[in-house]
Design an enzyme around this catalytic site. Structure first.
Site, PDB file in Angstrom:
ATOM      1  NE  ARG A 251      -4.066   1.939   2.239  1.00  0.00           N
ATOM      2  CZ  ARG A 251      -4.608   3.207   2.469  1.00  0.00           C
ATOM      3  NH1 ARG A 251      -3.179   4.398   2.793  1.00  0.00           N
ATOM      4  NH2 ARG A 251      -4.866   3.735   1.900  1.00  0.00           N
ATOM      5  CB  CYS A 252       3.667   1.782   1.434  1.00  0.00           C
ATOM      6  SG  CYS A 252       3.822   2.365   3.425  1.00  0.00           S
ATOM      7  CG  MET A 253       6.162  -0.195  -1.958  1.00  0.00           C
ATOM      8  SD  MET A 253       7.485  -0.564  -2.420  1.00  0.00           S
ATOM      9  CE  MET A 253       6.197  -2.702  -2.906  1.00  0.00           C
TER      10      MET A 253
END
Length: 409
Positions: free
Chosen positions: A396-398
């Site tokens: 999700r962060c990426m």
């Protein structure tokens, strides 16, 4: 109005997403300066790129259109004036104060095409690169900041595209980051949303010029009507107040903002490191937030002013109430084991990317949590993660969704 953006859920079918493939900025990491650049370790670039390519290919195989940050920024440089404005603002925000160094960097950038210009800004500029470009500045550049080797710092956190801005509904919040190191990243979003032919019409829910910090990892879209924001190490209460007022008064669908008070530490950096949505009634969580959590509910009153009420209770009950669900399944990171949860939380076991309801992308190394997801009926797409995870961020962060289909209610 078509703004190029549509994102009203964490789980709607993902159609277009923005990534950044790790670049030479990772090879400009040095042990002496990791704290300055907010890194704990130095990923091996070639392997990190292979893993990231596997991530992008995984998304494409599921019908997702993958676009890259560097391409969107280059496409935003629509004329020479815009290009020069980016260079000037980039040098200013990079803290380049010496006139001769500024001139040397401007000359260095002038020889690059738009795409290479953006990649070079991301990678940072070594003093040795400028010496090769202008030998007469060699002694002068060596004297700047003593032995510090960079004329401009690298931006190694950029492959976590979730944080500098967030798409909400048909608009965007462009963030002021918690640290000076990462705040330069939002400059790229500024030029995309001011100049890119596809995205320049997107309404702005928050702006990087505001005073308090807000980061995208703290923003979760739980439904077309409910936005969640984490009060975290990186996102301040004032920012949430401003975001909530704008979104609730100007967006087309959102009726409520839930501000979750989470622990203020690096291992609980953002809301999405302790809590993500994987289906309409299923969520991954860190065990430490299962027993009790405080949520501030922000809504408009009859005079269209923000009304805030505090709720203290179990996360499960809070989610059931505000999302109108009969039941909620919380899937604890590491199956709730103190040791497994701590280890897999460190490598973002709770940080999943939903590409459709009940279908998520996960890191291979978080096998205990992944097993729990499958047992709960979630379809998982597993990507390699040995090097990417060294940056302390998960799938999700990426990823920054630009377009999701509306979820089925």
């Amino acid at each position: 109005m078509d703004t190029g953006i549509h994102n009203t859920s964490e789980i709607g079918r993902l159609k277009r997403v923005m990534l950044h493939r790790p670049g030479l900025e990772l090879e400009n990491l040095m042990p002496e300066y990791l704290d300055r650049l907010l890194f704990d370790d130095i990923p091996y670039l070639k392997e990190a790129q292979r893993e990231h390519d596997a991530f992008a290919d995984c998304l494409r195989q599921q019908g997702v259109d993958v676009v890259y940050l560097e391409d969107l920024v280059a496409e935003s440089l629509t004329d020479e004036g815009v290009r020069k404005a980016l260079i000037r603002q980039f040098l200013d925000e990079s803290g380049v104060e010496d006139r001769r160094t500024w001139d040397a960097l401007e000359n260095y950038f002038a020889d690059l095409n738009d795409h290479d210009l953006v990649l070079t800004m991301m990678a940072g500029v070594r003093k040795s690169q400028l010496r090769r470009q202008s030998g007469r500045l060699s002694d002068h550049l060596s004297a700047i900041e003593g032995d510090y080797p960079f004329a401009v710092d690298p931006m190694p956190n950029l492959y976590f595209t979730r944080d500098p801005f967030a798409t909400i509904g048909t608009g965007v919040s462009l963030h002021k980051m918690h640290t000076v190191t990462r705040n330069r990243e939002t400059l790229f979003g500024k030029f995309i949303f001011e100049h890119h032919p596809t995205y320049k019409k997107a309404p702005r829910w928050y702006d990087r010029s505001l005073n308090s910090s807000l980061e995208g990892g703290d923003i979760l879209i739980l439904s077309p009507e409910v936005l969640a924001v984490g009060i975290s190490e990186r996102t301040q209460e004032d920012s949430i107040d401003q975001l909530a007022e704008t979104v609730l008064t100007k967006s087309q669908t959102f009726k409520k903002v839930l501000a979750f008070n989470i622990p203020k530490s690096r291992s609980f950096m953002h809301l999405d490191t302790v809590f993500t949505m994987v289906d309409r009634d299923k969520f991954t969580v860190h065990p430490n937030i299962l027993s009790q959590i405080t949520v501030f509910v922000m809504e408009l009153d009859e005079n269209r002013k923000i009304r805030i009420t505090q709720e203290d209770g179990r996360l499960e009950d809070i989610l059931k109430h505000h999302l109108h669900l009969d039941q909620v399944t919380l899937i604890p990171c590491g199956e709730g084991s103190e040791i497994d949860a701590a280890r897999e939380q460190w490598s973002d076991g709770s940080n999943t990317l939903a590409i459709a309801p009940g279908e998520v992308v996960v890191y291979s190394r978080n096998y205990v949590t992944n097993r729990s997801l499958e047992e709960a009926g979630i379809r998982i797409h597993v990507i390699p993660s040995a090097e990417l995870s060294r940056g302390r961020g998960g799938p999700r962060c990426m990823s920054m969704p630009l377009w999701r289909d509306d979820p089925e209610i």
